[in-house]
Design a protein around this motif. Structure first.
Motif, PDB file in Angstrom:
ATOM      1  N   GLN A  90       8.899  19.474   5.129  1.00 31.68           N
ATOM      2  CA  GLN A  90       8.632  18.384   6.077  1.00 31.68           C
ATOM      3  C   GLN A  90       8.487  18.939   7.482  1.00 31.68           C
ATOM      4  OE1 GLN A  90       7.572  15.807   3.962  1.00 31.68           O
ATOM      5  NE2 GLN A  90       8.317  14.683   5.723  1.00 31.68           N
ATOM      6  N   ALA A  91       9.352  19.863   7.857  1.00 28.71           N
ATOM      7  CA  ALA A  91       9.282  20.455   9.192  1.00 28.71           C
ATOM      8  C   ALA A  91       7.956  21.182   9.388  1.00 28.71           C
ATOM      9  CB  ALA A  91      10.449  21.412   9.413  1.00 28.71           C
ATOM     10  N   GLU A 113       5.151  20.576   7.876  1.00 29.45           N
ATOM     11  CA  GLU A 113       4.087  19.580   7.931  1.00 29.45           C
ATOM     12  C   GLU A 113       4.052  18.858   9.277  1.00 29.45           C
ATOM     13  OE1 GLU A 113       3.100  15.433   5.705  1.00 29.45           O
ATOM     14  OE2 GLU A 113       3.593  17.130   4.407  1.00 29.45           O
ATOM     15  N   VAL A 114       5.203  18.408   9.729  1.00 36.72           N
ATOM     16  CA  VAL A 114       5.277  17.650  10.982  1.00 36.72           C
ATOM     17  C   VAL A 114       4.849  18.503  12.172  1.00 36.72           C
ATOM     18  CG1 VAL A 114       6.922  16.596  12.607  1.00 36.72           C
ATOM     19  CG2 VAL A 114       6.988  15.981  10.193  1.00 36.72           C
ATOM     20  N   THR A 115       5.192  19.785  12.134  1.00 36.18           N
ATOM     21  CA  THR A 115       4.848  20.653  13.258  1.00 36.18           C
ATOM     22  C   THR A 115       3.445  21.246  13.142  1.00 36.18           C
ATOM     23  OG1 THR A 115       5.870  22.570  12.167  1.00 36.18           O
ATOM     24  CG2 THR A 115       7.251  21.283  13.695  1.00 36.18           C
TER      25      THR A 115
END
Length: 122
Positions: free
Chosen positions: A59-60, A62-64
Motif C-alpha cells: 500500500q505504501a 502504491e500510495v507514494t
C-alpha cells in the motif's frame, strides 16, 4: 508442488549468505508453504506477520507512486527480518542475526525469488 526444491532453495540461500538464520515461504494470505527454521520459530506466526507487513508495504509503495514493491526489511536490535514479494502469489521471509550481510542478501535473493516463483507456478 515440489516442496523439496523449495527447501533446497532456502537452504542454499542460508549457505550463501552469512547471518541468515531462518527462512519461510508463505502464501500472500499468511499461510505457510515451507519453512527452514529453528524449532522455536512458528512458521504460521511468522507467515501471518510477514503477510501483514507485505500488505502495508505494498500500500505504501502504491500510495507514494514508487512502483511495484519488491521487499521490506525490519531492522531490529538483534537482527533482521526481510520480506520479499514473490509475484502476487507468495512471499519469502528471511530472518537473520546481527551478522547478516544485508547487501549480500539483496544480491542473492533476486535469482532465488525467480526460481521459487517458477517452482510455485509449476
Amino acid at each position: 508442488m515440489d516442496f523439496d526444491a523449495l527447501i533446497a532453495e532456502l537452504r542454499n540461500l542460508r549457505d550463501n549468505v552469512t547471518g541468515v538464520t531462518d527462512t519461510v515461504i508463505a502464501a500472500v494470505d499468511g499461510i505457510p508453504i515451507v519453512a527452514d527454521a529453528a524449532k522455536n520459530i512458528d512458521p504460521a506466526e511468522v507467515s501471518a506477520l510477514a503477510a501483514a507487513n507485505l500488505g502495508i508495504a505494498r500500500q505504501a509503495a502504491e500510495v507514494t507512486g514508487k512502483g511495484t514493491l519488491r521487499q521490506t526489511v525490519v531492522f531490529s536490535s538483534d537482527g533482521y527480518m526481510a520480506v520479499y514479494a514473490i509475484d502476487r502469489m507468495a512471499l519469502m521471509v528471511i530472518m537473520g542475526d546481527r551478522q547478516l550481510n544485508v547487501g549480500r542478501l539483496l544480491f542473492e535473493c533476486r535469482p532465488v525469488i525467480d526460481r521459487i516463483s517458477s517452482i510455485l507456478a509449476a
